[in-house]
Design a protein around this motif. Sequence first.
Motif, PDB file in Angstrom:
ATOM      1  N   CYS A  97       3.460  39.951  20.882  1.00 31.79           N
ATOM      2  CA  CYS A  97       4.361  40.610  21.830  1.00 31.79           C
ATOM      3  C   CYS A  97       3.683  41.148  23.077  1.00 31.79           C
ATOM      4  N   ILE A 148       6.419  33.429  20.463  1.00 36.40           N
ATOM      5  CA  ILE A 148       7.164  34.358  21.308  1.00 36.40           C
ATOM      6  C   ILE A 148       8.531  34.522  20.654  1.00 36.40           C
ATOM      7  N   ALA A 153       8.091  40.252  24.120  1.00 37.54           N
ATOM      8  CA  ALA A 153       7.189  39.126  24.366  1.00 37.54           C
ATOM      9  C   ALA A 153       7.677  38.276  25.525  1.00 37.54           C
ATOM     10  N   VAL A 154       8.976  38.040  25.584  1.00 39.33           N
ATOM     11  CA  VAL A 154       9.531  37.256  26.695  1.00 39.33           C
ATOM     12  C   VAL A 154       9.270  37.960  28.019  1.00 39.33           C
ATOM     13  N   LEU A 157       5.668  37.278  28.931  1.00 35.22           N
ATOM     14  CA  LEU A 157       5.243  35.922  28.589  1.00 35.22           C
ATOM     15  C   LEU A 157       4.114  35.416  29.470  1.00 35.22           C
ATOM     16  N   ILE A 160       0.889  37.078  28.444  1.00 35.69           N
ATOM     17  CA  ILE A 160       0.451  36.670  27.106  1.00 35.69           C
ATOM     18  C   ILE A 160      -0.251  35.316  27.139  1.00 35.69           C
ATOM     19  N   PHE A 169       2.467  28.318  23.626  1.00 32.65           N
ATOM     20  CA  PHE A 169       3.337  29.327  23.027  1.00 32.65           C
ATOM     21  C   PHE A 169       4.509  28.618  22.370  1.00 32.65           C
ATOM     22  N   ALA A 198      12.735  32.159  28.626  1.00 35.35           N
ATOM     23  CA  ALA A 198      11.580  31.558  27.948  1.00 35.35           C
ATOM     24  C   ALA A 198      11.566  30.044  28.132  1.00 35.35           C
TER      25      ALA A 198
END
Length: 257
Positions: A97, A148, A153-154, A157, A160, A169, A198
């Motif tokens: 996340c 994700i 997390a989105v 993103l 990450i 991902f 996403a």
Amino acid sequence: MSAKIKQKLANDETTIGSWISLPNVHTVEMMARLGTFEWLVIDMEHTSISTETMAQMIQVIDLAGVSPFVRVGANDPLQIKRALDCGAKGIIVPQVCSPVEAQQVVDSVYYPPIGKRGVGLFRAQGYGTTFEDYKENVAPEIVVIVQIEHKDAVDQLDEIISVPGVDAFMIGPYDLSGSFGKPGDFTAPEVAASLDKAKRFCQTSDKAGGIHVVHTDKTSLASNIEQGFRFIAYGTDMIFLAEKLSEVTIDLEVVKN
């Protein structure tokens, strides 16, 4: 094979594998021998597969010339290390996340000085006979995929997947919808918007996006490739079995009537 997959992801090429949920080595061997899938993911998060069975599955997949991947149960250095020392060529980690958590994954996968993976000897290292070769030629090619599957997390993103060492991902739509308090409701506006965000990222990012097409639907598979997904899990062992059993049931009903 794993080196090829890592390079494919870097080159924005599509790679397709499948998913293992049943704790049965013979089923795994059947899927690996098909020659259809480039990789098979052993799911250690949502199944009853034990560590010992996972190790046997990795052997079977590997010896069939397919890349064995493991979806570990958590972002846990011990779980990741055990899968890799058994010979896994790729790691999928759920519920990543933040960039800090993504860095934890990278640290668990790679040996120093890149990461912090503990050094030991088991199957991956030729049972103690090929550690130098593994360290120099195999370990650097391990495929690292973060899942994700949370609204946080989105929102992060880009940060990450920008963590060095992350290869791709993978969107987890069910847990993502659950993070909004609406598990499985993909039509809820906030869930749909997060999923769309996403998915759009797949088309602009220099890191490959992945998704699991759980039910075998060629139209859905083609659509996801068209949308920009490059790491695609197609079906699962239990879904293949369930779908075939459903077909047989329908056939028998037709014959009886």
